[in-house]
Design a protein around this motif. Structure first.
Motif, mmCIF file in Angstrom:
data_model
loop_
_atom_site.group_PDB
_atom_site.id
_atom_site.type_symbol
_atom_site.label_atom_id
_atom_site.label_comp_id
_atom_site.label_asym_id
_atom_site.label_seq_id
_atom_site.Cartn_x
_atom_site.Cartn_y
_atom_site.Cartn_z
ATOM 1 N N VAL A 155 84.920 20.877 21.399
ATOM 2 C CA VAL A 155 84.746 19.848 22.427
ATOM 3 C C VAL A 155 83.793 20.353 23.516
ATOM 4 O O VAL A 155 82.875 19.641 23.939
ATOM 5 N N LEU A 156 83.977 21.587 23.956
ATOM 6 C CA LEU A 156 83.103 22.148 24.988
ATOM 7 C C LEU A 156 81.663 22.226 24.508
ATOM 8 O O LEU A 156 80.721 21.951 25.260
ATOM 9 N N ARG A 157 81.478 22.582 23.242
ATOM 10 C CA ARG A 157 80.129 22.664 22.680
ATOM 11 C C ARG A 157 79.463 21.278 22.683
ATOM 12 O O ARG A 157 78.266 21.152 22.986
ATOM 13 N N LEU A 158 80.238 20.246 22.384
ATOM 14 C CA LEU A 158 79.699 18.880 22.367
ATOM 15 C C LEU A 158 79.446 18.367 23.782
ATOM 16 O O LEU A 158 78.511 17.616 24.019
ATOM 17 N N SER A 181 92.374 14.726 26.804
ATOM 18 C CA SER A 181 93.403 15.761 26.898
ATOM 19 C C SER A 181 92.795 17.141 26.692
ATOM 20 O O SER A 181 93.108 18.098 27.418
ATOM 21 N N HIS A 182 91.906 17.260 25.698
ATOM 22 C CA HIS A 182 91.216 18.537 25.447
ATOM 23 C C HIS A 182 90.362 18.937 26.651
ATOM 24 O O HIS A 182 90.343 20.114 27.047
ATOM 25 N N VAL A 183 89.662 17.965 27.237
ATOM 26 C CA VAL A 183 88.808 18.255 28.391
ATOM 27 C C VAL A 183 89.659 18.762 29.557
ATOM 28 O O VAL A 183 89.298 19.736 30.239
ATOM 29 N N THR A 184 90.804 18.120 29.773
ATOM 30 C CA THR A 184 91.714 18.555 30.839
ATOM 31 C C THR A 184 92.162 19.997 30.618
ATOM 32 O O THR A 184 92.182 20.821 31.544
ATOM 33 N N ASN A 185 92.513 20.316 29.369
ATOM 34 C CA ASN A 185 92.934 21.683 29.036
ATOM 35 C C ASN A 185 91.804 22.680 29.248
ATOM 36 O O ASN A 185 92.022 23.798 29.748
ATOM 37 N N ILE A 186 90.589 22.296 28.864
ATOM 38 C CA ILE A 186 89.427 23.172 29.019
ATOM 39 C C ILE A 186 89.182 23.484 30.498
ATOM 40 O O ILE A 186 88.994 24.642 30.885
ATOM 41 N N LEU A 187 89.207 22.438 31.334
ATOM 42 C CA LEU A 187 88.983 22.637 32.767
ATOM 43 C C LEU A 187 90.050 23.546 33.364
ATOM 44 O O LEU A 187 89.751 24.421 34.187
ATOM 45 N N ALA A 198 82.436 23.717 33.623
ATOM 46 C CA ALA A 198 83.082 24.264 32.415
ATOM 47 C C ALA A 198 82.035 24.777 31.432
ATOM 48 O O ALA A 198 82.216 25.830 30.806
ATOM 49 N N VAL A 199 80.942 24.037 31.296
ATOM 50 C CA VAL A 199 79.870 24.464 30.387
ATOM 51 C C VAL A 199 79.261 25.785 30.861
ATOM 52 O O VAL A 199 79.039 26.709 30.066
ATOM 53 N N ILE A 201 80.659 28.136 32.697
ATOM 54 C CA ILE A 201 81.621 29.213 32.472
ATOM 55 C C ILE A 201 81.704 29.544 30.985
ATOM 56 O O ILE A 201 81.755 30.721 30.587
ATOM 57 N N GLY A 202 81.710 28.495 30.146
ATOM 58 C CA GLY A 202 81.771 28.707 28.701
ATOM 59 C C GLY A 202 80.600 29.503 28.175
ATOM 60 O O GLY A 202 80.754 30.365 27.298
ATOM 61 N N LEU A 203 79.419 29.259 28.733
ATOM 62 C CA LEU A 203 78.218 30.005 28.340
ATOM 63 C C LEU A 203 78.310 31.458 28.809
ATOM 64 O O LEU A 203 78.022 32.384 28.056
ATOM 65 N N LYS A 204 78.721 31.643 30.061
ATOM 66 C CA LYS A 204 78.792 32.985 30.636
ATOM 67 C C LYS A 204 79.804 33.853 29.884
ATOM 68 O O LYS A 204 79.552 35.028 29.612
ATOM 69 N N ARG A 205 80.943 33.266 29.548
ATOM 70 C CA ARG A 205 81.992 34.040 28.899
ATOM 71 C C ARG A 205 81.827 34.120 27.391
ATOM 72 O O ARG A 205 82.552 34.856 26.726
ATOM 73 N N GLY A 206 80.890 33.364 26.833
ATOM 74 C CA GLY A 206 80.611 33.486 25.404
ATOM 75 C C GLY A 206 81.421 32.594 24.491
ATOM 76 O O GLY A 206 81.440 32.782 23.286
#
Length: 210
Positions: A155-158, A181-187, A198-199, A201-206
């Protein structure tokens, strides 16, 4: 001519020929190391490992076709004693955890090759593991945090690709409510303020890569 008994035979896997050439130049100056094979993708990596049985394998995570993690998994399934070092541009803790869980014994950033590569190879060849101190610190900072699930990572990748919740639902064949629901969990897991944050942070952390 046979190698000396203490010679460390190395396989280098990276899709950039110039990087492989630079690594080869480093080894040529060392009396106890020899580059026995090179590969430019994950499938070649597995094939070259079978053919040469290197003592240490250097492998990038971002490879065309079969990625580095999948290649590591295949090599270790067939050769459980393989000693593998991840050589990458990504320092994110999620990437490191993924690599170590797959069985890698060392992790080094490409920007630190000249300073750390030879020592890392000798350490891993001796049977020990080696992670640079700065990466170990980053791992420690996130050790108590929840990891993203495979679905949340998708979901984060999309999201990073610019898709709306409806578009993500269509792509993954799930309802829009489930996507929310997935987006809420990701945040929550990434302690992010919004989708764009979120994107980042997701990029920075890999968790994801562009």
């Amino acid at each position: 001519m046979a190698s000396a008994p203490d010679m460390i035979r190395i396989l280098a896997v990276d899709d950039h020929p110039l990087l492989r050439k630079g690594i080869a130049a480093l080894f040529n100056a060392e009396p106890d190391m020899r580059l026995v094979a090179e590969a430019s993708n994950g499938v070649e990596a597995v094939e070259k490992f079978r053919a040469h049985r290197p003592d240490v394998t250097l492998i990038d995570l971002q490879l065309p076709g079969l990625n580095g993690i999948e290649a590591i998994n295949r090599i270790l399934k067939e050769f459980p004693d393989a000693r593998i070092i991840v050589l990458t541009t990504y320092s994110g803790d999620a990437q490191v955890v993924r690599a170590l869980r797959s069985g890698a014994r060392g992790y080094i950033l490409k920007g630190h090759v000249h300073r750390e590569l030879l020592e890392t190879i000798r350490t891993v060849h001796s049977g020990r593991k080696r992670i640079p101190p700065d990466i170990a610190i980053e791992l420690a900072e996130h050790v108590t945090e929840d990891e993203l699930s495979l679905r949340e990572t998708e979901v984060l990748r999309l999201i990073a690709a610019g898709n709306s919740n409806k578009e993500i639902g269509d792509r993954l064949a799930i309802g829009e409510t489930t996507v929310k629901s997935h987006v809420t969990n990701i945040l929550s897991k990434l302690c992010a303020n919004d989708r764009a944050h979120a994107v980042l942070i997701g990029l920075k952390r890999g968790f994801i890569a562009l």
